[in-house]
Scaffold this active site. Structure first.
Site, PDB file in Angstrom:
ATOM      1  N   CYS A   1       2.355   4.081  -4.161  1.00  0.00           N
ATOM      2  CA  CYS A   1       2.466   4.156  -5.622  1.00  0.00           C
ATOM      3  C   CYS A   1       1.710   3.003  -6.264  1.00  0.00           C
ATOM      4  CB  CYS A   1       3.924   4.201  -6.054  1.00  0.00           C
ATOM      5  SG  CYS A   1       4.991   3.021  -5.232  1.00  0.00           S
ATOM      6  N   SER A   2       2.390   1.942  -6.677  1.00  0.00           N
ATOM      7  CA  SER A   2       1.686   0.928  -7.459  1.00  0.00           C
ATOM      8  C   SER A   2       2.317  -0.453  -7.318  1.00  0.00           C
ATOM      9  CB  SER A   2       1.698   1.334  -8.934  1.00  0.00           C
ATOM     10  OG  SER A   2       3.035   1.510  -9.361  1.00  0.00           O
ATOM     11  N   CYS A   3       2.974  -0.736  -6.201  1.00  0.00           N
ATOM     12  CA  CYS A   3       3.605  -2.046  -6.028  1.00  0.00           C
ATOM     13  C   CYS A   3       2.534  -3.134  -6.101  1.00  0.00           C
ATOM     14  CB  CYS A   3       4.353  -2.108  -4.699  1.00  0.00           C
ATOM     15  SG  CYS A   3       5.671  -0.871  -4.613  1.00  0.00           S
TER      16      CYS A   3
HETATM   17 FE    FE Z   1       4.305   0.939  -5.203  1.00  0.00          FE
END
Ligand code: FE
Length: 224
Positions: free
Chosen positions: A123-125
């Site tokens: 995702c976008s961590c």
């Molecule tokens: Fe993420």
């Protein structure tokens, strides 16, 4: 609260529903966030002023300048660098830049033979505490998928060409573990102050999609 998501919930990013609103100024995501905030506020769970302060902090006060100061300290102070590589969260807390670096932050060091890149394939961590808001491309499907499969090509897209024998290591971030790249210190910067060194450290150099500015670039930028 930024990025405290369950990782699997983020997959709807791929479907691009957000951009098909008809006549609405707000994206589907913005409408959902607004609705959630309204419900939580009405039920007394959250104080809207606190939310505003958190958002404002990430928009104005927390940004890559924090990571840049960390990198500059590591370049200037070998003992600090060792502590940073051992436990980045704790080392950064000792600088007093952040009272608490919330997630388990790991610093990975670039060397003449190894280049590090960070990504979140799921995702976008992202290391919000030290880099602030993530760039839009960081969340994009091409970056997330191609960084692992063909990192050298992705680096070339970002204008970074490394020697063919440089090993590229790609670190996959999670909600629990975030990474920051410690870029190589540019040549010709001996004796520079931490403040001057920090001006060489770009956001992308701490993600690994860029390199630190050269001494010449810094001087040109300063109008010298
Ligand atoms: Fe993420």
């Amino acid at each position: 609260m930024p990025d405290k998501h369950e990782p699997h919930d983020d997959h709807h990013h791929d479907h691009h529903h957000d951009h098909h609103g008809h006549g609405s100024e707000l994206s589907e995501m913005q409408l959902r966030v607004r609705a959630l905030e309204t419900v939580l506020t009405e039920k007394g769970y959250v104080d809207p002023a606190s939310l505003d302060r958190i958002v404002e902090a990430y928009e104005t006060r927390i940004g890559p300048h924090i990571g840049a100061r960390v990198v500059a300290r590591a370049w200037a102070d070998p003992a600090f660098k060792q502590k940073l590589l051992e436990d980045a969260s704790r080392a950064i807390e000792t600088m007093g830049l952040k009272q608490k670096v919330g997630d388990h932050l790991v610093a990975v060091e670039n060397t003449p033979t190894t280049h590090n890149m960070i990504v979140c394939t799921l995702c976008s961590c992202y290391p919000w505490d030290v880099l602030g808001l993530p760039p839009v491309w960081y969340k994009s499907t091409p970056y997330r998928s191609r960084s692992v499969k063909e990192p050298r090509t992705v680096l070339a897209d970002f204008g970074v060409t490394l020697p063919a024998d440089t090993t590229i290591r790609v670190w996959d971030s999670t909600a629990e573990t975030r990474f920051i790249v410690l870029p190589m210190r540019p040549d010709g910067t001996d004796g520079w102050s931490e403040e001057r060194l920090a001006a060489l450290v770009t956001r992308d150099s701490m993600i690994g999609t860029g390199l630190a500015k050269t001494a010449a670039e810094a001087n040109a930028g300063a109008g010298a």
